[in-house]
Design a protein around this motif. Structure first.
Motif, PDB file in Angstrom:
ATOM      1  N   ALA A  76       0.815  -1.225   0.000  1.00 14.25           N
ATOM      2  CA  ALA A  76       0.000   0.000   0.000  1.00 14.25           C
ATOM      3  C   ALA A  76       0.845   1.269   0.000  1.00 14.25           C
ATOM      4  N   ARG A  98      -7.342   1.955   3.144  1.00 18.48           N
ATOM      5  CA  ARG A  98      -8.228   1.585   2.033  1.00 18.48           C
ATOM      6  C   ARG A  98      -7.423   0.822   0.962  1.00 18.48           C
ATOM      7  N   ARG A  99      -6.214   1.325   0.689  1.00 15.15           N
ATOM      8  CA  ARG A  99      -5.353   0.627  -0.277  1.00 15.15           C
ATOM      9  C   ARG A  99      -4.988  -0.768   0.251  1.00 15.15           C
ATOM     10  N   ASN A 132      -7.757  -3.214  -0.299  1.00 14.98           N
ATOM     11  CA  ASN A 132      -7.809  -3.721  -1.678  1.00 14.98           C
ATOM     12  C   ASN A 132      -6.761  -4.813  -1.893  1.00 14.98           C
ATOM     13  N   TYR A 133      -5.571  -4.599  -1.330  1.00  8.42           N
ATOM     14  CA  TYR A 133      -4.532  -5.622  -1.469  1.00  8.42           C
ATOM     15  C   TYR A 133      -4.888  -6.882  -0.668  1.00  8.42           C
ATOM     16  N   ARG A 134      -5.519  -6.694   0.493  1.00  8.11           N
ATOM     17  CA  ARG A 134      -5.949  -7.871   1.264  1.00  8.11           C
ATOM     18  C   ARG A 134      -6.861  -8.731   0.403  1.00  8.11           C
ATOM     19  N   LYS A 135      -7.790  -8.111  -0.308  1.00 10.27           N
ATOM     20  CA  LYS A 135      -8.713  -8.869  -1.179  1.00 10.27           C
ATOM     21  C   LYS A 135      -7.935  -9.565  -2.287  1.00 10.27           C
ATOM     22  N   MET A 136      -6.977  -8.818  -2.879  1.00  3.16           N
ATOM     23  CA  MET A 136      -6.184  -9.383  -3.970  1.00  3.16           C
ATOM     24  C   MET A 136      -5.452 -10.652  -3.520  1.00  3.16           C
TER      25      MET A 136
END
Ligand SMILES: Cc1ncc(COP(=O)(O)O)c(C=O)c1O
Length: 337
Positions: free
Chosen positions: A68, A218-219, A222-226
């Motif tokens: 992030a 927030r970034r 998104n990386y956690r989901k990725m």
């Protein structure tokens, strides 16, 4: 078995299991798990940061913090003893496209001057810019060494001067706080992001929390989901984490006291501890660590041999005074004979 391999072996207590069973849950990938939301709000307030994010592990918390706050091709700076450099399967290079500059120190710490000497910020097309530094507090390979707040402030000043981010791998931040008497939020104030583990000395079964400003978190989400780290009804874990933060932080000082008792007793018998070990992680010298670990296990005491001549013992909430006394007796016979 007296399991001193790591503080990750702690099992959830009956009271913790009850709050897990009764946790209110929802789908956290939709942001609808009330227990996760409560834990994240609580952690952000505790560390005095805008936002927080629950992750399955410390490894993923570190990784999303790096992702992030960097771009592929950047360089990150950390101790040569740092956990991400040694024990996270090269994920910074493989997933983040990052190179690493390291600073050598047996305690896993470094000074502002050492950091400044590693910084690359000129716009030379040959060079990879250093965009993030990471500290570890308390250190794992450094024998549980803790950072002085002023040293972290100095590190933060170097980072600010060079437009670099500062991340703290605070897997055991509350162990450090118990020793330095500095509240975790003061360490967090110096850093852009800080993560801490619920699953080590705090005794929860899984989970780490990353805190930082809202945009970075927030970034990180998104990386956690990725990375596949979005968990659905994670409230059962969040409930354990909240319970741990409320009920277990104060007990870390008891782990440190038992570790001190263990060390004093064995030093008295001539065993050498190469590092100061102010918290719960002890390293001991022995001629053949694998053989010693095997002999200890046969007598009911588990330890890790991280290198050929070093044994590691980690104290935690599932080791009481009686287990400590028993471990001392067995170690006297096996390691000091
Ligand atoms: C300092 C430090 N950081 C990060 C981690 C990684 O945590 P996890 O095992 O939850 O991935 C560990 C684990 O021992 C650790 O000691």
């Amino acid at each position: 078995m007296i399991d001193l391999r790591s503080d990750t072996v702690t099992k959830p207590s009956p009271a913790m299991r009850r709050v897990m069973a009764e946790a209110e849950v929802g789908d956290d990938v939709y942001g609808e798990d009330p227990s996760v939301n409560r834990l994240e709000r609580h952690a952000a307030a505790l560390l005095d940061k805008e936002a927080a994010l629950l992750l399955p592990s410390g490894t993923m918390a570190n990784l999303v913090a790096f992702l992030a706050q960097t771009h592929p091709g950047d360089t990150v700076i950390m101790s040569r003893a740092a956990h991400p450099f040694n024990y996270e399967r090269g994920n910074l290079a493989m997933v983040g496209g990052l190179t690493t500059r390291t600073i050598d120190d047996p305690l896993g710490k470094f000074t502002a001057a050492q950091l400044a000497a590693q910084v690359v910020c000129e716009d030379d097309p040959h060079l990879s810019r250093t965009t993030l530094a990471a500290i570890e507090n308390s250190t794992n390979r450094g024998g549980g060494a803790c950072w002085d707040l002023h040293d972290v402030e100095d590190i933060a000043a170097v980072c600010r001067r060079h437009n670099m981010r500062l991340h703290c791998d605070g897997a055991r931040i509350f162990n450090a706080c118990a020793v330095t008497n500095v509240e975790a939020r003061y360490y967090a104030q110096c850093c852009d992001t800080l993560c801490f583990c619920l699953s080590k000395g705090l005794g929860a079964p899984a989970g780490s929390v990353l805190v930082g400003d809202a945009t970075t978190i927030r970034r990180a989400l998104n990386y956690r989901k990725m990375l596949g780290g979005g968990m659905r009804q994670a409230g059962v874990l969040a409930a354990a984490g909240l319970y741990a933060l409320e009920h277990h932080v104060a007990d870390l000082a008891d782990d440190h006291r038992r570790a001190r008792t263990f060390r004093r007793a064995l030093e008295g018998e001539g065993l050498r501890f190469p590092l100061p070990s102010p918290t719960n992680i002890m390293y001991m010298e022995t001629p053949d660590a694998h053989k010693a670990a095997h002999a200890l296990a046969e007598r009911g005491v588990l330890m890790l041999p991280p290198t050929a001549h070093i044994l590691r013992a980690v104290f935690h909430r599932d080791i009481d005074d009686a287990a400590t006394a028993q471990a001392i007796e067995v170690c006297k016979q096996i390691l000091c004979a």
